[in-house]
Write a protein that holds these residues in place. Structure first.
Motif, PDB file in Angstrom:
ATOM      1  N   SER A  66     -15.580  53.664 -21.681  1.00  0.00           N
ATOM      2  CA  SER A  66     -16.775  54.349 -21.195  1.00  0.00           C
ATOM      3  C   SER A  66     -17.762  53.303 -20.678  1.00  0.00           C
ATOM      4  N   THR A  91      -8.738  56.984 -19.953  1.00  0.00           N
ATOM      5  CA  THR A  91      -9.816  57.851 -20.415  1.00  0.00           C
ATOM      6  C   THR A  91     -10.177  58.868 -19.339  1.00  0.00           C
ATOM      7  N   GLU A  94     -15.542  59.610 -15.228  1.00  0.00           N
ATOM      8  CA  GLU A  94     -16.987  59.581 -15.421  1.00  0.00           C
ATOM      9  C   GLU A  94     -17.655  59.444 -14.059  1.00  0.00           C
TER      10      GLU A  94
END
Length: 126
Positions: A66, A91, A94
């Protein structure tokens, strides 16, 4: 062209994929800075720890799960690179907050997903 790769997750794995197209499921933390040379490129695998000093580079690639995890790294390296690329490893996507949208890459270390985009960026800026 000097490419520095650092971050909080998967740095050595990404370097091994870029340099040798190899991947290992065995986890080995990055303990020391390792320098790889291949033709025009110098790739530095740099651990994210308090003992490591940032170096001048043409491209900084920061790996993470992140972007919130790497804000301290971005501040530490501010002004020492020409291009910043953030690689989100294994992941969910974003929205870019630390770099331009086209420099935020989603990379799957178990496949080649995202690697082609990274290689294209490296070649575009050489």
């Amino acid at each position: 062209m000097r490419i520095c790769i650092t971050g909080t997750f998967g740095t050595t794995s990404l370097v091994q994929r870029l340099m040798y197209d190899e991947f290992s499921i065995l986890y080995k933390p990055t303990m020391l800075t390792t320098i790889y040379r291949e033709g025009y490129y110098e790739v530095m695998d740099i651990p994210d720890n308090n003992m490591t000093m940032p170096v001048q580079c043409d491209m900084l690639i920061i790996t993470c799960k992140s972007q919130k995890d790497i804000e301290h790294i971005v501040r530490k390296w501010f002004g020492l690179h020409k291009r910043l690329i953030i690689a989100l490893i294994d992941t969910a996507p974003e929205t870019a907050i630390l770099c331009p949208e086209e420099h935020l890459l989603h990379i799957n270390n178990m496949s080649r997903e995202g690697l082609l985009n990274l290689v294209q960026l490296i070649h575009a800026y050489k």
